[in-house]
Write an enzyme that holds these catalytic residues in place. Structure first.
Site, PDB file in Angstrom:
ATOM      1  N   TRP A  27       2.320   1.707  -3.385  1.00  0.00           N
ATOM      2  CA  TRP A  27       1.289   2.172  -4.321  1.00  0.00           C
ATOM      3  C   TRP A  27       1.334   3.696  -4.450  1.00  0.00           C
ATOM      4  O   TRP A  27       1.051   4.252  -5.507  1.00  0.00           O
ATOM      5  CB  TRP A  27      -0.085   1.725  -3.801  1.00  0.00           C
ATOM      6  N   HIS A  28       1.738   4.383  -3.361  1.00  0.00           N
ATOM      7  CA  HIS A  28       1.744   5.845  -3.377  1.00  0.00           C
ATOM      8  C   HIS A  28       2.807   6.415  -4.299  1.00  0.00           C
ATOM      9  O   HIS A  28       2.657   7.518  -4.805  1.00  0.00           O
ATOM     10  CB  HIS A  28       1.958   6.393  -1.960  1.00  0.00           C
ATOM     11  N   GLY A  29       3.903   5.707  -4.478  1.00  0.00           N
ATOM     12  CA  GLY A  29       4.955   6.244  -5.330  1.00  0.00           C
ATOM     13  C   GLY A  29       6.090   5.255  -5.481  1.00  0.00           C
ATOM     14  O   GLY A  29       6.295   4.390  -4.625  1.00  0.00           O
ATOM     15  N   GLY A  56       0.832  -1.211   0.000  1.00  0.00           N
ATOM     16  CA  GLY A  56       0.000   0.000   0.000  1.00  0.00           C
ATOM     17  C   GLY A  56       0.860   1.252   0.000  1.00  0.00           C
ATOM     18  O   GLY A  56       0.544   2.244  -0.658  1.00  0.00           O
TER      19      GLY A  56
END
Lengths: 333, 489
Positions: free
Chosen positions: B324-326, B321
């Protein structure tokens, strides 16, 4: 696990109230915006609208460092000076319009801009020619000002010519915006506290912090002069000659620690002298000798002269020199 | 194009409302209204880049073929094809988003030189790829027929949720998109309220904080050694910035979708009021949490295989997760830190000791703030310096301009020094205090504009007047928009 599904549902306002609520929302939005913009317009923190100046409230303008170009273009149109000082921060901070007024006997204004390129200075000059009864112009020539201006000159031209789209965008950004409102609040507070603004009412950059000069500092990064800059300079000379304006040109000194290559500066100055000579103008030069350029007392920082040196330059331009045949003041301090 | 931009609020949005009104209210045509919304959404993407639009449409086309095939297959081959479809999507995002990270990591580990791909990061790729995988999984699970191409394209490109969510299930808005409602005053009121509140949070609060937070973290990356007050000031500025930025943008998305009668789920529910990390993830980026649970944590086994496996699953879910942000290891580290905190939180619950509510809240908030350092800093050096500052290892420094005022305090407390380098002054303290008041003590947007029409702002004239005022302040602040933090996630 920690996760939960969010609530999903359709928001509905009570039917009977919906239309009234929309009206209230629109009204509140408009009224708030209008009230804050009205206050900003009244204070006129950027001197953009020419609102009346009231002592202790909005007389002093504190946003000149950022938006001085707009304000000064407007001020020239309002004050219609007969004599102006042109150039970059060397002119804006080092040469005083009061000194020019005393020496020339004419209403004077400092139309120098922080960080101005000569192409922007040319735009400012043409604007001043259009809106004011110009008789005398002092143009401070500084080597770094001959870098290419690019879009900056076009932006200033759009503002000088008050093109409608640019005018609207400036109005929105400076009057209808939060930035304008905060500047207005700040302006009123600083006026009430009697703080000194960066620029005085005559366009001079008056509050300047001296920076100790470090001889060992890396040289300033300056690009070689651009052809468009030479063209802009030629255009200033051509317009001045055509209009019979007393154009006084002076090449400004910088401290040795600035790191300017003397040979490059000489090539630049020779080219300028050749252009000026075509229109029968000459360029005076202050501080061409090593001793002057090494003396830290002459400079506020490595790229700017002190006001005392600026006053001396103006004195010599007007007292010791004549317009068409100025005496070189190189090393004559 | 950001929602908080002049072009959107005074250009695209009014034009779209006019076209939609013409199609849906005047012509009474649902298909025409769908085409209007689809065209506006595609234009919204194309305004960022034609390549982004092409990639989205290509991805949709390929996935539509997968969905068609899945609907026709029996259970066993369907599972196989689902695996291929998921792998294709992961490969797509892997190449565009994580390719360079992988190459750099391998190069660093092996000492070999590989040329980076340097591919542009497609707009909203993380959001639509996640949602596509969810649709594939649900279609295979429930044997759904493939959606109509127009509705599928409209769902995935629907501009209110495209850039930054909320992350949606296809089924939860399919009905609304297929049966688009006419513009009506009853939905307009809460929609404009949400839009006003969101705009105020994003353009006024978050963008003001961005100036301070960006300055602080830029200096940190350049070697600043922050003292206690500066470290807390800068880190709290970012803590509030990311909340108001993201939740403000989400509120705007909810409001804009509501204008067209489409109700999106909320994404934030006062996360900084959380009294545990478990509680925090029930309030922060709620739709992402939902996806992580359904499509990662549960398939990994969730909590059904013992405590040890649950902790591993939590760590894995949260690390992925985070990533997923970067495409950067600091995001993975941030996710892993939250995974660890969640595991500790579950273990603590197992012990059965309950902290006083205020203490639990403070401990949770401090943990969250410390984790944001990992999220925001780019280098180990900067993160370490910030952590050292936060625990006071770099001493306490006050702005030199306050020396005359604070000298008695400095004399009484050894270790305090005055410096010209200090970043936190009275305006910053005032701004952070105001943000703290809003985040910790005020009701959130959802509570203010309750969807059953019972929210306090929907009861009396004060509500629309208050929101109109906020909207005006928001509109006045859009002339220098600061990029949305999640814009390229």
């Amino acid at each position: 696990m920690a996760f939960t599904a969010p609530n999903v549902g359709l928001a509905l306002a009570p039917a009977a109230k919906a239309r009234r609520f929309i009206a209230i929302w629109v009204l509140a939005l408009s009224a708030t915006w209008l009230a804050l913009a009205g206050f900003t317009a009244f204070v006129d923190p950027y001197a953009f609208l020419g609102a009346p100046r009231i002592a202790g409230l909005n007389e002093r303008k504190f946003e000149m460092a950022e938006f001085g170009r707009i304000a000064k273009l407007r001020e020239v149109a309002r004050r219609r000076p007969e004599a102006i000082i042109l150039g970059n921060s060397q002119a804006e901070g080092g040469l005083r319009s009061e000194t020019l007024a005393r020496l020339s006997g004419q209403r004077s204004y400092n139309l120098g801009f922080l960080g101005a390129r000569i192409e922007e200075t040319e735009v400012a000059f043409q604007h001043a020619v259009r809106v004011a009864p110009l008789r005398t112009v002092v143009l401070a020539l500084d080597y770094p000002a001959f870098e290419e201006a690019g879009a900056r000159a076009n932006l200033l031209r759009a503002r000088a010519e008050r093109r409608i789209v640019r005018e609207l965008r400036d109005f929105v950004e400076l009057t209808l915006s939060m930035k304008g409102f905060i500047a207005a609040l700040r302006g009123v507070a600083l006026n009430m506290l009697r703080r000194a603004p960066t620029h005085d009412i005559n366009g001079n950059w008056s509050v300047r912090e001296p920076t100790p000069i470090d001889d060992a500092a890396a040289p300033a990064k300056v690009l070689p002069p651009a052809e468009s800059a030479y063209n802009a300079f030629a255009e200033i000379c051509r317009t001045a000659a055509a209009r019979g304006i007393d154009l006084r040109l002076v090449a400004m000194p910088v401290h040795r620690a600035f790191g300017l290559d003397p040979a490059a500066r000489m090539i630049w100055l020779t080219r300028l002298r050749a252009i000026a000579a075509e229109y029968r103008f000459a360029i005076a030069e202050e501080g061409g000798d090593a001793a002057f350029n090494a003396d830290k007392r002459n400079f506020l920082d490595r790229g700017h002269i002190t006001v005392a040196v600026g006053d001396a330059i103006l004195e010599r331009l007007f007292v010791a020199a004549s317009r068409r045949n100025p005496t070189s003041i190189q090393g004559d301090r | 194009m950001l929602f908080s931009s002049f072009e959107f609020l005074f250009g695209l949005l009014p034009a779209l409302l006019a076209a939609y009104w013409l199609a849906r209210n005047r012509m009474d045509s649902r298909p025409a209204a769908q085409w209007v919304l689809l065209a506006a959404s595609l234009f919204f993407i194309a305004a960022a880049s034609i390549l982004d639009l092409a990639l989205l449409l290509a991805s949709l086309a390929v996935n539509w073929l997968f969905l068609n095939a899945l609907a026709r297959l029996s259970a066993a081959p369907r599972r196989l094809l689902l695996g291929v479809a998921i792998a294709t999507n992961l490969g797509f995002i892997g190449v565009f988003k994580y390719g360079d990270l992988l190459i750099e990591t391998i190069a660093a580990a092996t000492g070999l030189a590989f040329a980076p791909l340097n591919l542009p990061l497609p707009l909203a790729i993380s959001f639509y790829t996640f949602q596509l995988i969810a649709l594939l999984v649900d279609s295979a699970r429930h044997n759904w027929p493939a959606p109509r191409p127009k509705i599928m394209a409209l769902f995935f490109s629907f501009f209110p949720h495209l850039l930054a969510g909320p992350l949606l299930w296809f089924q939860e808005v399919r009905g609304a998109l297929e049966n688009l409602r006419p513009l009506q005053a009853r939905t307009f009121v809460p929609a404009m309220m949400m839009l006003s509140i969101g705009l105020f949070k994003k353009a006024v609060i978050a963008d003001s904080l961005a100036v301070f937070a960006n300055d602080y973290f830029d200096r940190l990356e350049k070697g600043l050694t922050p003292a206690l007050i500066d470290a807390w000031g800068g880190t709290l500025a970012y803590t509030f910035q990311i909340y108001f930025d993201f939740s403000g943008y989400s509120d705007m998305a909810v409001g804009i979708a509501l204008l067209f009668g489409v109700a999106l789920p909320i994404n934030f529910f006062s996360p900084y009021k959380a009294t545990s990390i478990i509680d925090f993830w029930r309030r922060w980026h709620m739709t992402l949490s939902r996806f992580l649970r359904e499509y990662l944590y549960f398939p990994l086994g969730g909590n059904r295989r013992g405590a040890a496996r649950r902790w591993i699953n939590l760590m894995l879910t949260m690390t992925i997760g985070g990533l997923w942000h970067g495409a950067s290891w600091n995001f993975a580290l941030w996710g892993a830190a939250h995974g660890l905190l969640l595991a500790i939180n579950h273990a603590w619950r197992g012990i059965g000791v309950r902290l006083p509510r205020s203490l639990a809240w403070a401990a949770t908030l401090i943990a969250i703030v410390f984790c944001w350092v990992l999220f925001r800093t780019q280098t180990v050096g900067a993160a370490s310096a910030n952590f050292a500052g936060l625990i006071g290892a770099n001493g306490i420094a006050l702005p030199a301009s306050y020396e005359s005022l604070l000298a008695p305090i400095a004399q009484a407390l050894p270790g305090i020094r005055f410096t010209h380098e200090g970043l936190v002054r009275l305006p910053e303290i005032a701004l952070l205090s105001a943000c703290a008041f809003v985040a910790f003590a005020m009701p959130n947007s959802e509570e203010l504009v309750r969807r059953d029409g019972e929210g306090p702002l929907l009861r009396a004239w004060f509500g629309p007047a208050f929101c109109g005022g906020l909207g005006a302040l928001g509109l006045m602040s859009i002339f220098e928009p600061v990029a949305f933090i999640y814009f390229r996630f």
